[in-house]
Design an enzyme around this catalytic site. Structure first.
Site, PDB file in Angstrom:
ATOM      1  N   ALA A   1       0.662  -1.183   0.055  1.00 45.66           N
ATOM      2  CA  ALA A   1      -0.072  -0.083  -0.001  1.00 45.66           C
ATOM      3  C   ALA A   1       0.800   1.300   0.136  1.00 45.66           C
ATOM      4  O   ALA A   1       1.870   1.200   0.592  1.00 45.66           O
ATOM      5  CB  ALA A   1      -1.047  -0.284   1.136  1.00 45.66           C
TER       6      ALA A   1
ATOM      7  N   GLY B   1       0.249   1.451  -3.252  1.00 42.51           N
ATOM      8  CA  GLY B   1       0.432   0.707  -4.579  1.00 42.51           C
ATOM      9  C   GLY B   1       1.150   1.474  -5.549  1.00 42.51           C
ATOM     10  O   GLY B   1       1.552   1.024  -6.744  1.00 42.51           O
TER      11      GLY B   1
ATOM     12  N   CYS C   1      11.881   4.759   4.481  1.00 43.80           N
ATOM     13  CA  CYS C   1      11.966   6.250   4.288  1.00 43.80           C
ATOM     14  C   CYS C   1      12.454   7.012   5.791  1.00 43.80           C
ATOM     15  O   CYS C   1      11.963   7.748   6.008  1.00 43.80           O
ATOM     16  CB  CYS C   1      10.757   6.953   3.685  1.00 43.80           C
ATOM     17  SG  CYS C   1       9.590   6.462   4.941  1.00 43.80           S
TER      18      CYS C   1
END
Length: 593
Positions: A307, A309, A509
Site C-alpha cells: 500500500a 500501490g 524512508c
C-alpha cells in the site's frame, strides 16, 4: 498596568486554590505567582509567532544517537532540511500508456493556466554518487518542468516550486491579526502544497467573518510536565474574545477552504490517470529502488507491504505488465486502494491479497503433498469467495419483521435484523468505502518458501526521512528499537520466500541507522547465503560504517569497511533535495539444507 493585571490574576489563582484544594497543596509552590507561571506559560513573542522558522526538537537520547552517527554539524543540517519540503514536485509517467514528452505537454497546459512561463523541454543530468551535472535547482529557475535523464529514470518529471516566501501577517503591537490554528499534520500538508480544510482546523479567533483575512498558525505538540506530548487545547477552542465565536466551524468553514498566501508554493496537481501519477515521495529516490529490483518480464515478484500501490504499479510497468506480481497488505481498505490504482493505470499483471507480512510464509502440510491434482497456484494461494454487498429479499421500505417474513416466504436466506438495519443505512447513505469495489478483498494464507524470483520489502518504519516534519519528539530510543525488531521479523519472512538465485530489495524512508545499516548487518550475519550486490542506477550516497554503544552496553553494529558503497542512502540535506531514504539489495545464494 501590567503589574496590576498580574496581581489580579494572582488573587484569582489564590482564591481558586483555596476553593478547589482547601489550601492543602499550596505549600508545594512558593507563591501563587509561581503557580500561575507554572500553569499559564508566558505568551510567545509576536516576532516568533508570526514567522516561519521551525526547529525540530528531538528526544535528547535520540539526538545524541544521531549526532554520533552523522556528526553534530551534519545532523543539524539534516534537522533543518526535514522541516522544509523539497523544492519540486515529482510526476511518474506510465511508459506503457504514454511518454514523458506527452505528459510534459499536458503539464504545460496546466501550468499555463496557472500563470507559469518558460520552456520545459530542458533536461536534468545527474551523475553517479550524488554528483549533480546540471543542478536541479538551477534548471528549475528557468524551466517549470524538467525531465530526469538518468538512465532508466527518464519517466520521472520534476515540477518546480518556490519558497520560502515571507508573509506579512499585518501584526501591530496590541492589535494581533485574527487567527486560525491548524493541526500539525494539516500544516505539514500545506507545506507540501495542500489547502486547509475543516478537519485540519483546531481553533480560531472569535467573530471571524467570511471573506476576512486571517493569519494561519500551526499548533505543534509540546512536552508537558507529566510526560507525553500535547497541544494544550481541544478542538473548537476560541483563541481570544468571547465564546460567542464557538460556532465558527459550521457557519464559516463548512465545505470550504482557505485561500492562503503560501510560505512554499508547490504545484499540487492531483495529477493521476492511466498515463501518469504524482508521487508523494521524491520520485527519483523511489524510482531508484524500483530500478534496483530490476524486475523482468515473466517473473514472479512479491511486494510485501504494497500500500498504497505506487511501487507495485511502478514495478508492473518495468515488467511491461507481463508476469505475476503479487501485492499484499494487512489492511482491507489499503488493498482496495492498490486495486483502484492498478485499474486506473490499466495494469493487469497485479494480484492483490489481504495478508499480514509477518505471516507471509505458508507451511506445507501432508494434505498439500498428497493432493497432487491441485494446481501450484491453488496450493500456494488460499482465496476466499467474495461476499455480496446486497441481501436477498431485502426491501428498505419495509420493517425488519416484514423483511424477515418476505425472505422466508420467497425461499431466501434468513436475514438478521442487524443486517437489515445495516442495509437500510447503506441505502440511505450510499455504499461505504469497503463496498465501492464490490465486496471484501481476497485473503491469503501465505506463500510457500522459495516461491518468488524477487521480493520488495519497503518496510514500515519510523518515517524520520519524510519532509516536511514539524514534530519528531515522540520517537525514543526504545521506539526506534521496536521499529528495527519489527523489520527484522519481516525480513526473515522475505528470505524464506525468495528462491536461490533470487533478489531481495529492502528500503525505508528513515534516517535511522538502526533501521537501515543495522538491518543489513543483521541480514549478512544471520544468513550467510545473502550478499550485497551493486545497484544501478546509483545516485545516492554511501551507507554509515561503524557502530554505536548504548548506555546499557549493547553495541549496535552498522556496515563494515567496503560495504558502504553497495547501499544507497539519500540525505535530505544534500544537493539532490530528496527525502531521507535507504536502499539495500541482496542476492540469494544456495540456502542451507
Amino acid at each position: 498596568m501590567r503589574d496590576w493585571r498580574e496581581r489580579v490574576e494572582v488573587h484569582l489563582f489564590e482564591a481558586l486554590l483555596d476553593w478547589c484544594l482547601g489550601g492543602g497543596l499550596r505549600n508545594e509552590w512558593d507563591s501563587p505567582l509561581q503557580l500561575r507561571r507554572q500553569l499559564v506559560p508566558n505568551p510567545m513573542d509576536p516576532s516568533d509567532r508570526y514567522c516561519f522558522s521551525p526547529i525540530l526538537r528531538w528526544n535528547p537520547e535520540v539526538e545524541n544517537y544521531f549526532i554520533k552517527a552523522y556528526g553534530a554539524d551534519h545532523f543539524s543540517r539534516i534537522s533543518r532540511a526535514l522541516t522544509r519540503p523539497s523544492s519540486y514536485s515529482c510526476i511518474r509517467v506510465n511508459t506503457l500508456k504514454s511518454t514523458s514528452d506527452a505528459v510534459i505537454e499536458k503539464l504545460l497546459e496546466i501550468i499555463k493556466e496557472r500563470g507559469f512561463d518558460g520552456d520545459c523541454r530542458n533536461e536534468v543530468r545527474l551523475e553517479p554518487n550524488g554528483n549533480v551535472g546540471r543542478p536541479l535547482e538551477e534548471s528549475l529557475k528557468n524551466d517549470p518542468v524538467v525531465k530526469c535523464q538518468i538512465p532508466g529514470l527518464d519517466n520521472v518529471l520534476f515540477v518546480k516550486g518556490t519558497g520560502p516566501h515571507r508573509i506579512d501577517y499585518g501584526y501591530a503591537p496590541g492589535a494581533p491579526p485574527k487567527e486560525v490554528l491548524v493541526s500539525r499534520k494539516c500544516a505539514e500538508a500545506v507545506l507540501r502544497g495542500a489547502q486547509v480544510f475543516v478537519p485540519g482546523v483546531v481553533a480560531c479567533s472569535a467573530h471571524v467573518e467570511k471573506g476576512e483575512t486571517v493569519a494561519v498558525s500551526v499548533a505543534i505538540e509540546q512536552h508537558n510536565p507529566n510526560g507525553g506530548w500535547a497541544i494544550g487545547m481541544t478542538r473548537g477552542t476560541v483563541l481570544q474574545g468571547l465564546q460567542t465565536g464557538k460556532t465558527f466551524f459550521k457557519n464559516l468553514f463548512h465545505r470550504e477552504h482557505y485561500v492562503l498566501s503560501y510560505i512554499y508554493l508547490k504545484s499540487s496537481f492531483q495529477f493521476r490517470n492511466d498515463s501518469s501519477m504524482e508521487q508523494q515521495k521524491n520520485a527519483q529516490a523511489v524510482e531508484v529502488r524500483h530500478q534496483s529490483a530490476n524486475p523482468q518480464k515473466g517473473e514472479r515478484i512479491l511486494d510485501m507491504c504494497a500500500a498504497p500501490g505506487g511501487k507495485t504499479t511502478a514495478i508492473a510497468i518495468l515488467m511491461k505488465d507481463e508476469g505475476d506480481l503479487f501485492a499484499v497488505d494487512r489492511s482491507h481498505n489499503k488493498v482496495q486502494d492498490i486495486q483502484k490504482l492498478a485499474a486506473e493505470m490499466s495494469l493487469t499483471c497485479i494480484t492483490t491479497y489481504k495478508l499480514d507480512a509477518l505471516k507471509a510464509v505458508r507451511q506445507r502440510n501432508e494434505a498439500d503433498d498428497i493432493n497432487t491434482n491441485q494446481s501450484s497456484d491453488t496450493l500456494m494461494f488460499h482465496e476466499e469467495k467474495k461476499s455480496s454487498s446486497t441481501v436477498e429479499g431485502f426491501n428498505p421500505d419495509k420493517t425488519c419483521d416484514d423483511n424477515v417474513s418476505n425472505a422466508i416466504e420467497n425461499g431466501g436466506t434468513y436475514v438478521s435484523k442487524a443486517d437489515i438495519r445495516k442495509n437500510k443505512r447503506r441505502m440511505r447513505n450510499g455504499p461505504g468505502r469497503n463496498q465501492c469495489l464490490g465486496g471484501k478483498v481476497e485473503n491469503s494464507k501465505g506463500f510457500f518458501p522459495d516461491s518468488f524470483d524477487r521480493v520488495l520489502l519497503d518496510a514500515p518504519c519510523s518515517a524520520l526521512g519524510l519532509r516536511p516534519r514539524l514534530f519528531v519528539g515522540e520517537e525514543t530510543i526504545d521506539s526506534l528499537k521496536r521499529h528495527a525488531t519489527y523489520q527484522r521479523r519481516m525480513f526473515d519472512q522475505a528470505v524464506k520466500l525468495v528462491r536461490p538465485g533470487g533478489v531481495i530489495v529492502y528500503s525505508t524512508c528513515t534516517i535511522n541507522p538502526g533501521e537501515n545499516e543495522a538491518l543489513v548487518r543483521y541480514a549478512l550475519d544471520t544468513y550467510k547465503f545473502l550478499s550485497l550486490v551493486p545497484q544501478n542506477p546509483r545516485i545516492g550516497g554511501p551507507g554509515l560504517v561503524g557502530s554505536f554503544e548504548f548506555p546499557n552496553g549493547y553495541i549496535e553494529e552498522w556496515l563494515r569497511p567496503g560495504e558502504e558503497e553497495f547501499v544507497q542512502r539519500f540525505d535530505p540535506s544534500s544537493s539532490l533535495d530528496t527525502i531521507g531514504f535507504f536502499i539495500a539489495k541482496f542476492s540469494v545464494g544456495l540456502k542451507d539444507v
